[in-house]
Design a protein around this motif. Sequence first.
Motif, PDB file in Angstrom:
ATOM      1  N   LEU A 186    -124.506 -22.854  49.721  1.00 48.33           N
ATOM      2  CA  LEU A 186    -125.854 -22.294  49.975  1.00 48.33           C
ATOM      3  C   LEU A 186    -126.044 -20.861  49.425  1.00 48.33           C
ATOM      4  O   LEU A 186    -127.214 -20.458  49.085  1.00 48.33           O
ATOM      5  CB  LEU A 186    -126.017 -22.100  51.625  1.00 48.33           C
ATOM      6  N   ILE A 187    -124.863 -20.104  49.514  1.00 45.95           N
ATOM      7  CA  ILE A 187    -125.171 -18.687  48.958  1.00 45.95           C
ATOM      8  C   ILE A 187    -125.301 -18.892  47.455  1.00 45.95           C
ATOM      9  O   ILE A 187    -125.891 -18.106  46.707  1.00 45.95           O
ATOM     10  CB  ILE A 187    -123.699 -18.031  49.213  1.00 45.95           C
ATOM     11  N   ARG A 188    -124.445 -19.796  46.927  1.00 45.15           N
ATOM     12  CA  ARG A 188    -124.791 -20.133  45.460  1.00 45.15           C
ATOM     13  C   ARG A 188    -126.242 -20.574  45.107  1.00 45.15           C
ATOM     14  O   ARG A 188    -126.696 -19.955  44.135  1.00 45.15           O
ATOM     15  CB  ARG A 188    -123.791 -21.172  44.771  1.00 45.15           C
ATOM     16  N   GLU A 189    -126.852 -21.516  46.013  1.00 44.81           N
ATOM     17  CA  GLU A 189    -127.887 -21.892  45.639  1.00 44.81           C
ATOM     18  C   GLU A 189    -129.181 -20.756  45.826  1.00 44.81           C
ATOM     19  O   GLU A 189    -130.118 -20.437  45.307  1.00 44.81           O
ATOM     20  CB  GLU A 189    -128.244 -22.878  46.515  1.00 44.81           C
ATOM     21  N   GLU A 192    -130.248 -14.837  47.603  1.00 45.36           N
ATOM     22  CA  GLU A 192    -130.975 -13.716  48.493  1.00 45.36           C
ATOM     23  C   GLU A 192    -130.948 -13.869  49.976  1.00 45.36           C
ATOM     24  O   GLU A 192    -131.536 -13.193  50.623  1.00 45.36           O
ATOM     25  CB  GLU A 192    -132.308 -13.625  47.878  1.00 45.36           C
ATOM     26  N   ALA A 193    -130.669 -15.284  50.408  1.00 44.72           N
ATOM     27  CA  ALA A 193    -130.792 -15.558  51.815  1.00 44.72           C
ATOM     28  C   ALA A 193    -130.031 -14.797  52.619  1.00 44.72           C
ATOM     29  O   ALA A 193    -128.996 -14.122  52.447  1.00 44.72           O
ATOM     30  CB  ALA A 193    -130.518 -17.218  51.957  1.00 44.72           C
ATOM     31  N   SER A 194    -130.595 -14.642  53.911  1.00 47.58           N
ATOM     32  CA  SER A 194    -130.122 -13.791  54.931  1.00 47.58           C
ATOM     33  C   SER A 194    -128.756 -14.268  55.487  1.00 47.58           C
ATOM     34  O   SER A 194    -128.682 -15.502  55.270  1.00 47.58           O
ATOM     35  CB  SER A 194    -130.928 -13.218  56.049  1.00 47.58           C
ATOM     36  N   LEU A 195    -127.782 -13.694  56.026  1.00 40.63           N
ATOM     37  CA  LEU A 195    -126.843 -14.198  56.768  1.00 40.63           C
ATOM     38  C   LEU A 195    -127.171 -15.128  57.835  1.00 40.63           C
ATOM     39  O   LEU A 195    -126.338 -16.364  58.016  1.00 40.63           O
ATOM     40  CB  LEU A 195    -125.875 -13.052  57.365  1.00 40.63           C
ATOM     41  N   ARG A 196    -128.197 -14.714  58.662  1.00 42.52           N
ATOM     42  CA  ARG A 196    -128.414 -15.539  59.719  1.00 42.52           C
ATOM     43  C   ARG A 196    -128.987 -16.970  59.147  1.00 42.52           C
ATOM     44  O   ARG A 196    -128.716 -18.046  59.963  1.00 42.52           O
ATOM     45  CB  ARG A 196    -129.572 -15.053  60.613  1.00 42.52           C
ATOM     46  N   ARG A 200    -127.164 -20.552  60.159  1.00 43.68           N
ATOM     47  CA  ARG A 200    -128.233 -21.736  60.719  1.00 43.68           C
ATOM     48  C   ARG A 200    -128.204 -23.040  59.925  1.00 43.68           C
ATOM     49  O   ARG A 200    -127.745 -23.936  60.720  1.00 43.68           O
ATOM     50  CB  ARG A 200    -129.504 -21.380  60.914  1.00 43.68           C
ATOM     51  N   GLU A 201    -128.251 -23.011  58.768  1.00 44.76           N
ATOM     52  CA  GLU A 201    -128.003 -24.131  57.938  1.00 44.76           C
ATOM     53  C   GLU A 201    -126.550 -24.754  57.781  1.00 44.76           C
ATOM     54  O   GLU A 201    -126.190 -25.853  57.900  1.00 44.76           O
ATOM     55  CB  GLU A 201    -128.588 -24.143  56.578  1.00 44.76           C
ATOM     56  N   ALA A 202    -125.526 -23.820  57.823  1.00 44.35           N
ATOM     57  CA  ALA A 202    -124.129 -24.257  57.502  1.00 44.35           C
ATOM     58  C   ALA A 202    -123.508 -24.583  58.972  1.00 44.35           C
ATOM     59  O   ALA A 202    -122.301 -25.202  58.979  1.00 44.35           O
ATOM     60  CB  ALA A 202    -123.472 -23.113  56.884  1.00 44.35           C
ATOM     61  N   GLY A 203    -124.291 -24.160  60.031  1.00 51.07           N
ATOM     62  CA  GLY A 203    -123.580 -24.392  61.445  1.00 51.07           C
ATOM     63  C   GLY A 203    -122.341 -23.575  61.695  1.00 51.07           C
ATOM     64  O   GLY A 203    -121.398 -24.139  62.397  1.00 51.07           O
ATOM     65  N   ARG A 210    -120.786 -13.845  56.259  1.00 50.27           N
ATOM     66  CA  ARG A 210    -120.543 -12.520  55.964  1.00 50.27           C
ATOM     67  C   ARG A 210    -119.047 -12.576  55.058  1.00 50.27           C
ATOM     68  O   ARG A 210    -119.059 -12.044  53.777  1.00 50.27           O
ATOM     69  CB  ARG A 210    -120.488 -11.320  56.617  1.00 50.27           C
ATOM     70  N   ASP A 211    -118.090 -13.233  55.802  1.00 47.02           N
ATOM     71  CA  ASP A 211    -116.688 -13.254  55.161  1.00 47.02           C
ATOM     72  C   ASP A 211    -116.690 -14.000  54.012  1.00 47.02           C
ATOM     73  O   ASP A 211    -116.106 -13.773  52.913  1.00 47.02           O
ATOM     74  CB  ASP A 211    -115.529 -13.962  56.183  1.00 47.02           C
ATOM     75  N   VAL A 212    -117.355 -15.411  53.980  1.00 48.27           N
ATOM     76  CA  VAL A 212    -117.574 -16.139  52.801  1.00 48.27           C
ATOM     77  C   VAL A 212    -118.161 -15.306  51.735  1.00 48.27           C
ATOM     78  O   VAL A 212    -117.798 -15.588  50.577  1.00 48.27           O
ATOM     79  CB  VAL A 212    -118.172 -17.553  53.201  1.00 48.27           C
ATOM     80  N   ARG A 213    -119.209 -14.777  51.902  1.00 49.98           N
ATOM     81  CA  ARG A 213    -119.991 -13.799  50.749  1.00 49.98           C
ATOM     82  C   ARG A 213    -119.089 -12.861  50.328  1.00 49.98           C
ATOM     83  O   ARG A 213    -118.888 -12.678  48.782  1.00 49.98           O
ATOM     84  CB  ARG A 213    -121.020 -13.288  51.311  1.00 49.98           C
ATOM     85  N   LEU A 214    -118.351 -12.320  51.011  1.00 50.53           N
ATOM     86  CA  LEU A 214    -117.550 -11.298  50.614  1.00 50.53           C
ATOM     87  C   LEU A 214    -116.328 -11.720  49.626  1.00 50.53           C
ATOM     88  O   LEU A 214    -115.856 -11.301  48.328  1.00 50.53           O
ATOM     89  CB  LEU A 214    -116.629 -10.362  51.478  1.00 50.53           C
ATOM     90  N   ARG A 215    -115.743 -12.799  50.229  1.00 56.03           N
ATOM     91  CA  ARG A 215    -114.680 -13.420  49.417  1.00 56.03           C
ATOM     92  C   ARG A 215    -115.234 -14.147  47.929  1.00 56.03           C
ATOM     93  O   ARG A 215    -114.526 -13.966  47.039  1.00 56.03           O
ATOM     94  CB  ARG A 215    -114.126 -14.881  50.186  1.00 56.03           C
ATOM     95  N   MET A 216    -116.517 -14.588  47.901  1.00 56.31           N
ATOM     96  CA  MET A 216    -117.044 -15.129  46.633  1.00 56.31           C
ATOM     97  C   MET A 216    -117.116 -13.909  45.677  1.00 56.31           C
ATOM     98  O   MET A 216    -117.245 -14.023  44.437  1.00 56.31           O
ATOM     99  CB  MET A 216    -118.213 -15.851  47.083  1.00 56.31           C
ATOM    100  N   GLU A 217    -117.742 -12.716  46.124  1.00 53.19           N
ATOM    101  CA  GLU A 217    -117.723 -11.619  45.388  1.00 53.19           C
ATOM    102  C   GLU A 217    -116.618 -11.084  44.762  1.00 53.19           C
ATOM    103  O   GLU A 217    -116.633 -10.655  43.772  1.00 53.19           O
ATOM    104  CB  GLU A 217    -118.511 -10.446  46.033  1.00 53.19           C
ATOM    105  N   ARG A 218    -115.727 -11.253  45.390  1.00 53.78           N
ATOM    106  CA  ARG A 218    -114.087 -10.773  44.905  1.00 53.78           C
ATOM    107  C   ARG A 218    -113.578 -11.905  44.198  1.00 53.78           C
ATOM    108  O   ARG A 218    -112.592 -11.687  43.433  1.00 53.78           O
ATOM    109  CB  ARG A 218    -113.289 -10.686  46.078  1.00 53.78           C
TER     110      ARG A 218
END
Length: 324
Positions: A186-189, A192-196, A200-203, A210-218
């Motif tokens: 979902l972050i790739r798609e 700009e979507a918010s963490l919340r 909600r969509e990923a369950g 937040r942790d997944v996004r930071l890992r992807m950025e690194r």
Amino acid sequence: MEQHVDVSLPDPLSGCSAVQWIPVRSLLPADSPRTAGEDPAHTTMLAALDAQLPPIIVHRATMRVIDGMHRLGAARLRGDDLVRARYFDGTEQEAFVLAVRTNIAHGLPLSADDRTRAMERIIGSYPGWSDRAIAAAVGLGPRTVAKFRLRMQREDRADEARTRTGRDGRTRPVHNAEGRLRASELIRERPEASLRAIAREAGVSPSTVRDVRLRMERGDDPLPPARRRRDDSSAPVATDGRAGPDLGAILQGLQSDPALRFSESGRVLLRWMFSRAIRADEWVDVADKVPPHSTYIIANLARMCAEEWRQLAEDLEQRGAQQA
């Protein structure tokens, strides 16, 4: 698609009637999680109080006491014909869950053995509930519930559902890895979507996103190494879900406990608890305000505080087991 039980756990009193006076003689003993029965000394202490005690809760269909056997005993000691009560309309299984929730929130606490037996019964009645939902109901940790559930499954050779329903009524994957991978997609798609929104969509929880996004950025894998090892070995993991027990209900219950409200030491304890308890998701807004250069300092501070709370919990549980 498998249907899951609605396990939202609102304020315990939200499903009860208004307070009314009912005859003491009309009431039956509770289907209580307290296997050792009532404590005569606690009943005597309540009977001696001049203050009006909180109303008991009664299962209307059976007239069994759900919460308040000590208060009922105090009324009988005083020779009262009537007692203040609220009626609960629901199934016997729902009444038992309510009995457990109210007994861990105030008054004479349940022993560790009582909570373990209650946990086993609730797992049997509601196998689709998440570990966190059951933990919130019985006052144990989600990891304890997960380990106990696994032992039950091994003994009964039962198949575990791939999803469980949390306290908020949402269905989430048992394995956190599935939610993390879905969040990364979902972050790739929608970067700009918010963490919340992603959560909600990923369950999963906003902190997991937040942790997944930071890992992807690194450029790292969305799954932490420890998580990958657990999932590869098919070991059980705790389900995601929003905060554990309903702190608001627990604090409200403590505030209504006569043994705390009507003693100076009890009022000091209440003030201490209210000033230090962090309610669900309060930390999310705090985390967003932390400046980058202080991130690790405050993270270490949070871990230190969490460790002190953990030690307090273990000490209290040991005392409870010794007194049982």
